[in-house]
Design a protein around this motif. Structure first.
Motif, PDB file in Angstrom:
ATOM      1  N   ARG A  23     -21.196  65.478  31.252  1.00 19.05           N
ATOM      2  CA  ARG A  23     -19.864  65.278  32.089  1.00 19.05           C
ATOM      3  C   ARG A  23     -19.660  66.732  32.663  1.00 19.05           C
ATOM      4  NH1 ARG A  23     -14.601  64.350  28.788  1.00 19.05           N
ATOM      5  NH2 ARG A  23     -15.534  65.387  26.912  1.00 19.05           N
ATOM      6  N   LEU A  24     -19.626  66.696  33.154  1.00 24.02           N
ATOM      7  CA  LEU A  24     -18.315  68.337  33.873  1.00 24.02           C
ATOM      8  C   LEU A  24     -16.712  68.296  32.581  1.00 24.02           C
ATOM      9  CD1 LEU A  24     -20.505  69.485  36.997  1.00 24.02           C
ATOM     10  CD2 LEU A  24     -20.395  70.193  34.540  1.00 24.02           C
ATOM     11  N   ILE A  25     -17.038  69.646  32.710  1.00 27.46           N
ATOM     12  CA  ILE A  25     -15.411  69.754  32.273  1.00 27.46           C
ATOM     13  C   ILE A  25     -14.974  70.700  33.019  1.00 27.46           C
ATOM     14  CG2 ILE A  25     -13.490  70.416  30.516  1.00 27.46           C
ATOM     15  CD1 ILE A  25     -15.141  67.736  29.880  1.00 27.46           C
ATOM     16  N   VAL A  26     -13.762  70.704  34.135  1.00 24.59           N
ATOM     17  CA  VAL A  26     -14.291  72.133  34.879  1.00 24.59           C
ATOM     18  C   VAL A  26     -12.813  71.910  34.743  1.00 24.59           C
ATOM     19  CG1 VAL A  26     -13.476  73.230  37.386  1.00 24.59           C
ATOM     20  CG2 VAL A  26     -16.046  71.228  36.511  1.00 24.59           C
ATOM     21  N   MET A  27     -11.800  73.846  34.490  1.00 22.92           N
ATOM     22  CA  MET A  27     -10.965  74.424  33.976  1.00 22.92           C
ATOM     23  C   MET A  27     -10.857  75.212  35.341  1.00 22.92           C
ATOM     24  SD  MET A  27      -8.680  77.546  34.069  1.00 22.92           S
ATOM     25  CE  MET A  27      -7.069  76.336  34.714  1.00 22.92           C
ATOM     26  N   GLY A  28      -9.736  74.543  36.336  1.00 23.76           N
ATOM     27  CA  GLY A  28      -9.095  75.246  37.317  1.00 23.76           C
ATOM     28  C   GLY A  28      -8.163  74.840  38.623  1.00 23.76           C
ATOM     29  N   GLY A  29      -8.544  74.779  39.622  1.00 23.66           N
ATOM     30  CA  GLY A  29      -7.295  73.866  40.398  1.00 23.66           C
ATOM     31  C   GLY A  29      -6.485  73.700  40.182  1.00 23.66           C
ATOM     32  N   THR A  50     -16.675  63.995  35.857  1.00 20.62           N
ATOM     33  CA  THR A  50     -15.979  65.301  36.070  1.00 20.62           C
ATOM     34  C   THR A  50     -14.114  65.603  35.241  1.00 20.62           C
ATOM     35  OG1 THR A  50     -17.077  66.406  37.861  1.00 20.62           O
ATOM     36  CG2 THR A  50     -15.583  67.342  37.452  1.00 20.62           C
ATOM     37  N   THR A  51     -13.896  66.100  34.615  1.00 22.93           N
ATOM     38  CA  THR A  51     -12.842  66.338  34.477  1.00 22.93           C
ATOM     39  C   THR A  51     -11.853  67.554  34.672  1.00 22.93           C
ATOM     40  OG1 THR A  51     -13.233  65.231  32.470  1.00 22.93           O
ATOM     41  CG2 THR A  51     -11.445  65.762  32.867  1.00 22.93           C
ATOM     42  N   LEU A  52     -11.850  67.827  35.471  1.00 18.98           N
ATOM     43  CA  LEU A  52     -10.429  68.800  35.666  1.00 18.98           C
ATOM     44  C   LEU A  52      -9.662  69.144  35.177  1.00 18.98           C
ATOM     45  CD1 LEU A  52     -10.524  70.797  38.177  1.00 18.98           C
ATOM     46  CD2 LEU A  52      -8.836  68.899  39.936  1.00 18.98           C
ATOM     47  N   VAL A  53      -9.095  70.397  34.828  1.00 16.10           N
ATOM     48  CA  VAL A  53      -7.734  70.836  33.771  1.00 16.10           C
ATOM     49  C   VAL A  53      -7.739  71.789  34.828  1.00 16.10           C
ATOM     50  CG1 VAL A  53      -7.396  71.897  31.445  1.00 16.10           C
ATOM     51  CG2 VAL A  53      -9.573  70.821  31.992  1.00 16.10           C
ATOM     52  N   PRO A  54      -6.181  71.409  34.939  1.00 15.85           N
ATOM     53  CA  PRO A  54      -6.019  72.220  36.061  1.00 15.85           C
ATOM     54  C   PRO A  54      -4.384  73.006  35.704  1.00 15.85           C
ATOM     55  CG  PRO A  54      -4.634  69.775  36.294  1.00 15.85           C
ATOM     56  CD  PRO A  54      -5.754  69.982  35.439  1.00 15.85           C
ATOM     57  N   SER A 107      -6.687  59.817  37.734  1.00 25.14           N
ATOM     58  CA  SER A 107      -8.137  59.689  38.328  1.00 25.14           C
ATOM     59  C   SER A 107      -8.314  59.890  40.103  1.00 25.14           C
ATOM     60  CB  SER A 107      -9.503  58.119  38.261  1.00 25.14           C
ATOM     61  OG  SER A 107      -9.131  58.071  37.344  1.00 25.14           O
ATOM     62  N   PRO A 108      -7.252  60.316  40.399  1.00 24.46           N
ATOM     63  CA  PRO A 108      -7.621  60.928  42.363  1.00 24.46           C
ATOM     64  C   PRO A 108      -8.481  61.384  43.115  1.00 24.46           C
ATOM     65  CG  PRO A 108      -6.344  62.747  41.044  1.00 24.46           C
ATOM     66  CD  PRO A 108      -6.358  61.566  39.621  1.00 24.46           C
ATOM     67  N   THR A 109      -8.463  60.908  44.274  1.00 30.20           N
ATOM     68  CA  THR A 109      -9.428  61.825  45.233  1.00 30.20           C
ATOM     69  C   THR A 109      -9.187  62.884  45.327  1.00 30.20           C
ATOM     70  OG1 THR A 109     -10.006  59.120  46.423  1.00 30.20           O
ATOM     71  CG2 THR A 109     -10.652  61.104  46.601  1.00 30.20           C
ATOM     72  N   VAL A 110     -10.294  63.569  44.827  1.00 36.21           N
ATOM     73  CA  VAL A 110     -10.149  65.228  45.068  1.00 36.21           C
ATOM     74  C   VAL A 110     -11.018  66.000  46.320  1.00 36.21           C
ATOM     75  CG1 VAL A 110     -10.287  67.780  43.613  1.00 36.21           C
ATOM     76  CG2 VAL A 110      -8.832  65.226  42.732  1.00 36.21           C
ATOM     77  N   LYS A 153     -13.497  60.561  43.447  1.00 40.40           N
ATOM     78  CA  LYS A 153     -12.316  60.264  42.455  1.00 40.40           C
ATOM     79  C   LYS A 153     -13.034  60.816  41.441  1.00 40.40           C
ATOM     80  CE  LYS A 153      -9.892  56.104  43.170  1.00 40.40           C
ATOM     81  NZ  LYS A 153      -9.011  56.298  43.520  1.00 40.40           N
ATOM     82  N   ILE A 154     -12.690  62.133  40.838  1.00 39.94           N
ATOM     83  CA  ILE A 154     -12.682  62.677  39.616  1.00 39.94           C
ATOM     84  C   ILE A 154     -11.002  62.259  38.400  1.00 39.94           C
ATOM     85  CG2 ILE A 154     -13.644  64.192  40.223  1.00 39.94           C
ATOM     86  CD1 ILE A 154     -11.735  66.653  40.103  1.00 39.94           C
ATOM     87  N   GLN A 155     -11.860  62.443  37.151  1.00 45.45           N
ATOM     88  CA  GLN A 155     -10.552  62.703  35.946  1.00 45.45           C
ATOM     89  C   GLN A 155     -10.044  64.425  36.194  1.00 45.45           C
ATOM     90  OE1 GLN A 155     -10.012  60.086  33.583  1.00 45.45           O
ATOM     91  NE2 GLN A 155     -10.647  59.019  35.793  1.00 45.45           N
ATOM     92  N   VAL A 156      -8.176  63.374  36.665  1.00 46.43           N
ATOM     93  CA  VAL A 156      -7.828  64.876  36.283  1.00 46.43           C
ATOM     94  C   VAL A 156      -7.230  65.057  35.427  1.00 46.43           C
ATOM     95  CG1 VAL A 156      -6.130  66.575  37.736  1.00 46.43           C
ATOM     96  CG2 VAL A 156      -7.633  65.552  39.232  1.00 46.43           C
ATOM     97  N   ALA A 157      -7.272  66.337  33.985  1.00 49.23           N
ATOM     98  CA  ALA A 157      -6.144  65.626  33.462  1.00 49.23           C
ATOM     99  C   ALA A 157      -4.555  66.630  33.265  1.00 49.23           C
ATOM    100  CB  ALA A 157      -6.734  66.924  32.584  1.00 49.23           C
ATOM    101  N   VAL A 158      -3.917  65.277  32.808  1.00 45.62           N
ATOM    102  CA  VAL A 158      -2.160  65.681  33.209  1.00 45.62           C
ATOM    103  C   VAL A 158      -1.322  66.399  32.089  1.00 45.62           C
ATOM    104  CG1 VAL A 158      -2.318  64.104  35.389  1.00 45.62           C
ATOM    105  CG2 VAL A 158      -1.557  62.894  33.484  1.00 45.62           C
ATOM    106  N   ASP A 159      -2.107  65.690  30.718  1.00 48.37           N
ATOM    107  CA  ASP A 159      -1.497  65.932  29.886  1.00 48.37           C
ATOM    108  C   ASP A 159      -2.273  66.086  28.326  1.00 48.37           C
ATOM    109  OD1 ASP A 159       0.455  66.241  27.931  1.00 48.37           O
ATOM    110  OD2 ASP A 159       2.742  64.985  28.666  1.00 48.37           O
ATOM    111  N   LEU A 160      -1.506  66.348  27.623  1.00 46.83           N
ATOM    112  CA  LEU A 160      -2.135  65.802  26.228  1.00 46.83           C
ATOM    113  C   LEU A 160      -2.072  64.677  25.912  1.00 46.83           C
ATOM    114  CD1 LEU A 160      -0.939  68.737  23.682  1.00 46.83           C
ATOM    115  CD2 LEU A 160      -3.294  68.705  25.806  1.00 46.83           C
TER     116      LEU A 160
END
Length: 154
Positions: A3-9, A42-46, A114-117, A146-153
């Protein structure tokens, strides 16, 4: 499969323009391929999350008192602290990449949705903007995935 963990956005305000975060802005077409076009989980960490996870001044001061190596490390934080004081009004450090690394090491550290990004690749001030469609139905299926988007701890 990995899996990918992406810090961005950013979804609530960027750091390059009001809508665009630096990492995605640097190469929006590549970001779109990864976030909207790849099959890899993919998990996006915005910024919306990382701007809320601060290393406060008292922790940095305690680090500086811990010994010579720690003191030298703490002294390197001055430019970052000055930046966040100017940009966000906080005297602290923000661990953008550290949050993403924590999720990579300890899966489940972050609470995700899991929104569509998709990524805007046009021209102007929104080029590089990340777009999240949280609607349960009626999404434009031609745009994003649809990807995982981090919203909180967690």
């Amino acid at each position: 499969m990995g899996r990918l963990i992406v810090m961005g956005g950013a979804f609530g305000g960027g750091n390059i323009t009001a809508a665009v975060e630096f990492n995605i802005w640097s190469d929006p077409e590549a970001a779109r391929r990864v976030l909207a076009g790849s099959a890899v989980p993919t998990t996006l960490v915005p910024l919306d999350l990382t701007h809320r996870i601060l290393v406060p001044l008292d922790c940095l001061n305690a680090l500086a008192r811990s010994g010579p190596v720690d003191s030298a490390l703490a002294s390197l934080t001055s430019p970052g602290r000055a930046h966040y004081r100017h940009e966000l009004g906080v005297d602290a450090l923000i661990g953008h990449d550290e949050v993403a690394v924590a999720e990579a090491i300890w899966p489940g550290t972050l609470d995700c949705r899991s929104p569509t990004v998709d990524v805007e690749c046009g021209q102007g001030r929104t080029c590089g903007a990340t777009i999240a469609d949280h609607r349960l139905g009626g999404q434009d299926q031609s745009a994003g995935r649809k990807i995982q988007v981090a919203v909180d701890l967690a």
